[in-house]
Design an enzyme around this catalytic site. Structure first.
Site, mmCIF file in Angstrom:
data_model
loop_
_atom_site.group_PDB
_atom_site.id
_atom_site.type_symbol
_atom_site.label_atom_id
_atom_site.label_comp_id
_atom_site.label_asym_id
_atom_site.label_seq_id
_atom_site.Cartn_x
_atom_site.Cartn_y
_atom_site.Cartn_z
ATOM 1 N N CYS A 123 0.830 -1.208 0.000
ATOM 2 C CA CYS A 123 0.000 0.000 0.000
ATOM 3 C C CYS A 123 0.866 1.260 0.000
ATOM 4 O O CYS A 123 1.529 1.545 -0.975
ATOM 5 C CB CYS A 123 -0.983 -0.022 1.174
ATOM 6 S SG CYS A 123 -2.355 1.121 0.953
ATOM 7 N N HIS A 129 -3.761 -5.239 -0.256
ATOM 8 C CA HIS A 129 -3.330 -5.739 1.050
ATOM 9 C C HIS A 129 -3.353 -7.262 1.094
ATOM 10 O O HIS A 129 -4.388 -7.848 1.363
ATOM 11 C CB HIS A 129 -4.239 -5.188 2.155
ATOM 12 C CG HIS A 129 -4.081 -3.726 2.376
ATOM 13 N ND1 HIS A 129 -3.190 -3.208 3.286
ATOM 14 C CD2 HIS A 129 -4.653 -2.654 1.777
ATOM 15 C CE1 HIS A 129 -3.245 -1.894 3.257
ATOM 16 N NE2 HIS A 129 -4.125 -1.524 2.343
ATOM 17 N N GLU A 139 -2.292 -9.110 3.352
ATOM 18 C CA GLU A 139 -2.594 -9.556 4.725
ATOM 19 C C GLU A 139 -4.085 -9.502 5.018
ATOM 20 O O GLU A 139 -4.527 -9.929 6.073
ATOM 21 C CB GLU A 139 -1.789 -8.721 5.732
ATOM 22 C CG GLU A 139 -2.311 -7.324 6.048
ATOM 23 C CD GLU A 139 -2.013 -6.271 4.988
ATOM 24 O OE1 GLU A 139 -1.592 -6.645 3.871
ATOM 25 O OE2 GLU A 139 -2.217 -5.077 5.275
#
Lengths: 198, 251
Positions: A79, A180, A182
């Site tokens: 990001c 993202h 994650e």
């Protein structure tokens, strides 16, 4: 040791837990220059504003160790950690980035809803990190700015949001993505696993 | 293509999910993490935790819930309910929430939206609006729907965007719990007025309701609580229906 750089831009718990779930053995959240230099792998995460991010990195004396480590050891930017790698951003007037890559960070405009928020597909061009990720896989995005690299050969994937923008880049052992991993469930963990095994 | 999002909302009281969950096969039907895992498997696109804890001293429990969920489930997580100042926003983000939703406090102090979005980025600040029809317009209510504010919901949404909100969570008080569908005119009016994503909430009863609000009222996401809690519909059923009707979805 896998170092996640903490410079006060967002919560790092998800990143660190997702890396552990992807097989990383020794994950450490760090904010000291010497720890970055010691690390085997580096993750630069972050959400929020670029100007604030740069000044936070500067205050912590992290810019030099990051620059020194890039291309020497595996690096993953997420990001804001992607956007920071470029020359400058149009966020808040004009903000200088780390300048690892030539290019600009631009804001989505026109009729598009901003932020670009939610699940979108990536069209995979190439990268070791994306090697077993099927074309058009969904990842979670949450951002208002996107990168425009001058050197198109570093583009690892594109994504369509009204316009086609660069959703990840890679060069040598560096990979950085706008989405993202994650937060992207199975596809995200697979990507992180590739990074951990690199 | 950016997909529409289907979002289950978990009402959490004193660290437990309330609303009488009846999931089968869960050891503890009120355990937020177990329920969140279930929703993750069902391909929920995001999770919302709404803290409805009344007593002040127990308010920190939600942070534990968020922390434990974020450590186990790798998907977007929004937390809200009783967020009153910048330190509440910070605590929830630090616990692992990706977005924080602010309701009453944003009305009482619009500077909070400005400060929070400047500090943490617009992308993580959601302004929750509870709206009730008043003739041709909608009035904003706060304090869990108990206090009318005199504010026009559409104008308030525009103000929230201007102050830095990155998303609006729009609940129709008239439709909430009725299962007669989302409030399409309200959703449409707010969606037309702002340029940030809208999560529609309140009134979902069948898959068709999701279809309508996502394709005919400009909603970017649709939220439901009890419908999914009681398993009257699963997220999968809703997604399958929408997919057949060519709505862009992650499946």
């Amino acid at each position: 040791m896998l170092a996640i750089i903490d410079y006060g831009m967002g919560n790092l718990r998800s990143v660190s837990k997702a890396l552990e779930a992807s097989g990383a053995k020794e994950v450490k959240v760090v904010s000291q220059p010497k720890e970055i230099l010691k690390a085997d792998k580096i993750v630069l995460p972050g959400v929020g504003a670029m100007a604030e991010a740069i000044s936070a990195l500067r205050k912590l004396n992290l810019i030099e160790p990051i620059k020194e480590s890039i291309f020497r050891k595996p690096f993953l930017g997420i990001c804001l950690g992607l956007q920071l790698l470029f020359t400058e951003s149009e966020e808040g007037g004009r903000v200088k980035g780390l300048g690892i890559f030539k290019g600009k960070v631009k804001r989505f405009s026109g009729r598009l809803k901003v932020p670009h928020m939610g699940w979108n597909q990536i069209r995979v061009k190439s990268s070791y990190i994306l090697r077993n990720i099927p074309d058009n896989s969904y990842f979670y995005f949450c951002h208002s700015y996107y990168v425009v690299p001058e050197d198109k050969s570093i583009i690892a994937s594109n994504t369509d949001y009204g316009l086609e923008f660069v959703s990840s880049i890679s060069k040598d052992n560096l990979f950085a993505c706008q989405f993202h991993p994650e937060k992207s469930q199975a596809a995200g963990l697979r990507l992180l696993k590739n990074f951990v095994r690199q | 293509m950016l997909t529409k999002r289907i979002i289950p909302c978990l009402d959490v009281k004193d660290g437990r999910v309330v609303k009488g969950v009846r999931f089968l096969g869960l050891k503890d039907a009120g355990d937020p993490v177990a329920i969140a895992k279930r929703y993750e498997k069902e391909q929920a696109d995001e999770l919302v935790f709404l803290d409805i804890t009344a007593s002040h001293e127990k308010r920190k429990i939600i942070l534990e819930v968020v922390r434990e969920t974020a450590e186990n489930i790798f998907m977007p997580l929004t937390a809200g309910g009783g967020v009153s100042d910048l330190s509440d926003v910070r605590d929830l983000l630090n616990a692992g929430a990706d977005k924080v939703s602010i309701n009453s406090a944003a009305v009482k102090n619009p500077d909070l939206i400005r400060e929070a979005s400047r500090k943490y980025g617009s992308q993580c600040i959601v302004v929750a609006i509870d709206a009730k029809a008043d003739g041709e317009k909608w009035e904003v209510y706060i304090n869990g729907g108990r206090t009318p504010t005199g504010l026009d919901a559409v104008k308030w949404a525009m103000n929230a965007e201007k102050s830095g909100a990155g998303e609006i969570l729009l609940t129709s008080m008239d439709y909430d719990g009725t299962k007669k569908g989302y409030d399409l005119p309200l959703t449409r009016a707010v969606s037309k007025a702002v340029n940030i994503p809208i999560i529609a909430s309140g009134g979902a009863g069948c898959p068709e309701d999701f279809y309508r609000v996502l394709t005919k009222a400009g909603a970017d996401a649709a939220l439901a609580a009890s419908l999914f809690h009681y398993q009257e519909l699963t997220i999968k059923e809703v997604k399958n229906y929408l997919k057949k009707r060519k709505v862009a979805l992650r499946c």
